[in-house]
Design an enzyme around this catalytic site. Structure first.
Site, short mmCIF file in Angstrom:
data_model
loop_
_atom_site.label_atom_id
_atom_site.label_comp_id
_atom_site.label_asym_id
_atom_site.label_seq_id
_atom_site.Cartn_x
_atom_site.Cartn_y
_atom_site.Cartn_z
CE LYS A 63 2.95 3.11 2.72
NZ LYS A 63 1.62 2.47 2.74
CB SER A 316 8.88 1.29 -1.98
OG SER A 316 9.55 0.46 -1.04
#
Length: 338
Positions: A63, A316
């Protein structure tokens, strides 16, 4: 049965120009993350696996790329903005907090009461005000919108083309290093990560199949994929907080329908086992959402005809809380003794 991978149709949310502009903006701010083969992981999966280590980023998750792009562009286009607010389960909030501080903005982050306390602490360490409200992401998001109006803050969405362009850089890195991947498995939270993968694949003119992975108990994107329209689910109960999304984003879903081969479901037990397997085979830490792609490959490799094939996994994020990670390691230890 999984449907065939769609042909790239030009409907990706961002194109090559936007991805390259985002990469130029991040140059000097972030180093590329590695994509690594681990022999023990190949052995465990029966595939040639390339792991994209987004858990090696600052904040420990993919992110941060999107946050830096979003905040830099926001500050340039809206110099009057003094502060931002968003809702998060953790990694988006850390990204917003770090990036806001970098460009001189205040950050207010709303999290649900069930949130990982260690992620809350990390957001505070980056300088954010953390407000606990609601029982899940949807309720936290509603409160963040109210705070935006009440305090005059800019609301940072969980899904936006600027975020997609930023996080899509990891896919450009991966596909540039390995353009011959048969498939890539990607966790789906609000959708920026998988939309970035589709955008990068299409920008490079590749035919790699992209598979989304969600929790079988929080399967809104699976239901929506099958229906061809947004379908929420009532439950947000999964140990993988990064994919605990019960209301799909319509714009993200449109890109997923246009560019993703299938959306697959995995159980919490499979995710927990994948977290432990990453530690034992790749010497790396994965949170639940980060381990979901590996769980998906383990469950569906034969059905998808991927045994022995070259496959990418998007790890991720690597921010599990200690209690959950202890469970993951215990699960693998138990498996070794069975």
């Amino acid at each position: 049965m999984p449907r065939q991978a769609p042909e790239p149709d030009g409907r990706a949310l961002v194109g090559r120009a936007e991805l390259e502009a985002a990469r130029a903006l991040l140059d000097g701010l972030l180093s590329p993350t590695p994509q690594t083969r681990w022999p023990l992981l190949d052995e465990a999966t029966g595939c040639e696996v390339l792991v994209k280590h987004e858990n090696h980023n600052p904040t420990g998750a993919f992110k941060v790329r999107g946050g830096l792009v979003y905040m830099t562009r926001l500050k340039a286009e809206r110099p009057d903005v003094s502060g931002v607010v968003c809702a998060t389960r953790g990694n988006h909030g850390q990204s917003v907090a770090l990036a806001a501080a970098r460009v001189g903005l205040t950050a207010t982050i709303v999290v649900p009461g069930c949130n990982n306390p260690e992620k809350n602490a990390a957001m505070r360490a980056y300088g954010a005000e953390v407000i606990v409200h609601g029982s899940d992401f949807v309720e936290a998001s509603d409160h963040a919108k109210a705070l935006a109006a009440e305090r005059g803050l800019h609301p940072v969405p969980s899904f936006h083309p600027w975020l997609v362009a930023g996080v899509g850089i990891y896919a450009l890195e991966l596909f540039t290093a390995a353009p011959d991947l048969e498939a890539v498995f990607v966790p789906i939270g609000m959708g920026s990560g998988i939309c970035g993968v589709v955008a990068a694949r299409d920008a490079l003119g590749l035919r790699t199949k992209v598979y989304g992975v969600v929790s079988e108990t929080v399967d809104a994107y699976r239901r929506s994929f099958l229906a061809g329209a947004p379908v929420p689910c009532d439950c947000a109960d999964t140990l993988a907080d990064g994919i605990a999304v019960r209301v799909p984003n319509p714009t993200a879903l449109e890109a997923i329908l246009a560019g993703v081969a299938d959306v697959l479901t995995v159980s919490d037990a499979e995710i927990l086992a994948a977290m432990g397997r990453y530690f034992t085979t790749a010497h790396t830490i994965a949170e639940g959402a980060g381990a979901a792609p590996l769980a998906g490959l383990m469950r569906y490799r034969d059905a998808l005809g991927l045994t022995g094939r070259r496959v990418g996994l998007i790890l991720s994020g690597g921010n599990p809380d200690r209690a959950l990670y202890a469970r993951a390691l215990a699960t693998m230890e138990q498996g070794d003794h069975d």
